[in-house]
Design a protein around this motif. Structure first.
Motif, PDB file in Angstrom:
ATOM      1  N   ARG A  36     -27.423  55.886  89.402  1.00 17.62           N
ATOM      2  CA  ARG A  36     -28.308  54.729  89.314  1.00 17.62           C
ATOM      3  C   ARG A  36     -27.678  53.803  88.281  1.00 17.62           C
ATOM      4  NH1 ARG A  36     -34.492  55.524  88.023  1.00 17.62           N
ATOM      5  NH2 ARG A  36     -34.369  56.510  90.052  1.00 17.62           N
ATOM      6  N   ASP A  37     -27.473  52.581  88.655  1.00 15.95           N
ATOM      7  CA  ASP A  37     -26.846  51.580  87.790  1.00 15.95           C
ATOM      8  C   ASP A  37     -25.503  52.070  87.250  1.00 15.95           C
ATOM      9  OD1 ASP A  37     -29.045  49.870  88.109  1.00 15.95           O
ATOM     10  OD2 ASP A  37     -30.108  50.829  86.435  1.00 15.95           O
ATOM     11  N   GLU A  49     -27.223  60.301  87.468  1.00 23.09           N
ATOM     12  CA  GLU A  49     -28.599  60.596  87.076  1.00 23.09           C
ATOM     13  C   GLU A  49     -29.080  61.944  87.603  1.00 23.09           C
ATOM     14  OE1 GLU A  49     -32.681  58.134  87.258  1.00 23.09           O
ATOM     15  OE2 GLU A  49     -30.894  57.110  86.506  1.00 23.09           O
TER      16      GLU A  49
END
Length: 125
Positions: A9-10, A14
Motif C-alpha cells: 500500500r503506497d 503491508e
C-alpha cells in the motif's frame, strides 16, 4: 522455501501471504510469543505477595482475614494484640466480626502480621 506474496500500500509492504504449509510450520511461534508477552506482563506487575493456601482455606471456611493470618503466623491473640498495640478483647471482636476494626487498628495488625494493609479488609469495608 516457497514463495511469499507481499501486498503493498503506497509502495510499502503491508501484508505477507504465505502458503499454508509455511504457516503450519511457524504458527506455534506466534502462540509462544503471545504466551511470553503475557508472562512478562504478569511478572512486571507482580508485587511479590503470595497468599498461602492455609490462609486462603481459612478465609474460605469463614475466618476473618486477621484470624487466618494470625493462625498462619502461629501467633496467639495475646501476642498479636501486644504487637499491634491493641487490647486482646478488641482483637477478638475484630476476628469474630462483632466489631469492624478501624483503619488504624487494621493498619497496626497488618504491620504486626507483615502483610499489606488492604489484605485484612473484608469485602464492603
Amino acid at each position: 522455501m516457497t514463495d511469499i506474496q507481499f501486498i503493498e500500500r503506497d509502495g510499502r509492504r503491508e501484508y505477507a501471504v504465505v502458503p499454508i504449509e509455511v504457516w503450519e510450520r511457524v504458527k506455534h511461534l506466534m502462540e509462544e510469543a503471545g504466551d511470553v508477552a503475557l508472562f512478562d506482563a504478569a511478572k512486571a506487575s507482580d508485587d511479590g505477595l503470595r497468599v498461602p493456601a492455609a490462609v486462603l482455606d481459612a478465609e474460605l471456611a469463614g475466618d476473618h482475614p486477621v484470624k487466618a493470618w494470625r493462625n498462619y503466623r502461629r501467633l496467639t491473640q495475646d501476642a498479636l494484640a501486644r504487637a499491634a498495640g491493641l487490647s486482646k478483647p478488641y482483637l477478638s471482636q475484630i476476628e469474630n466480626r462483632s466489631r469492624k476494626g478501624g483503619a488504624e487498628a487494621l493498619r497496626r495488625l497488618a504491620q504486626a502480621l507483615d502483610v499489606p494493609g488492604d489484605i485484612l479488609a473484608e469485602s464492603g469495608e
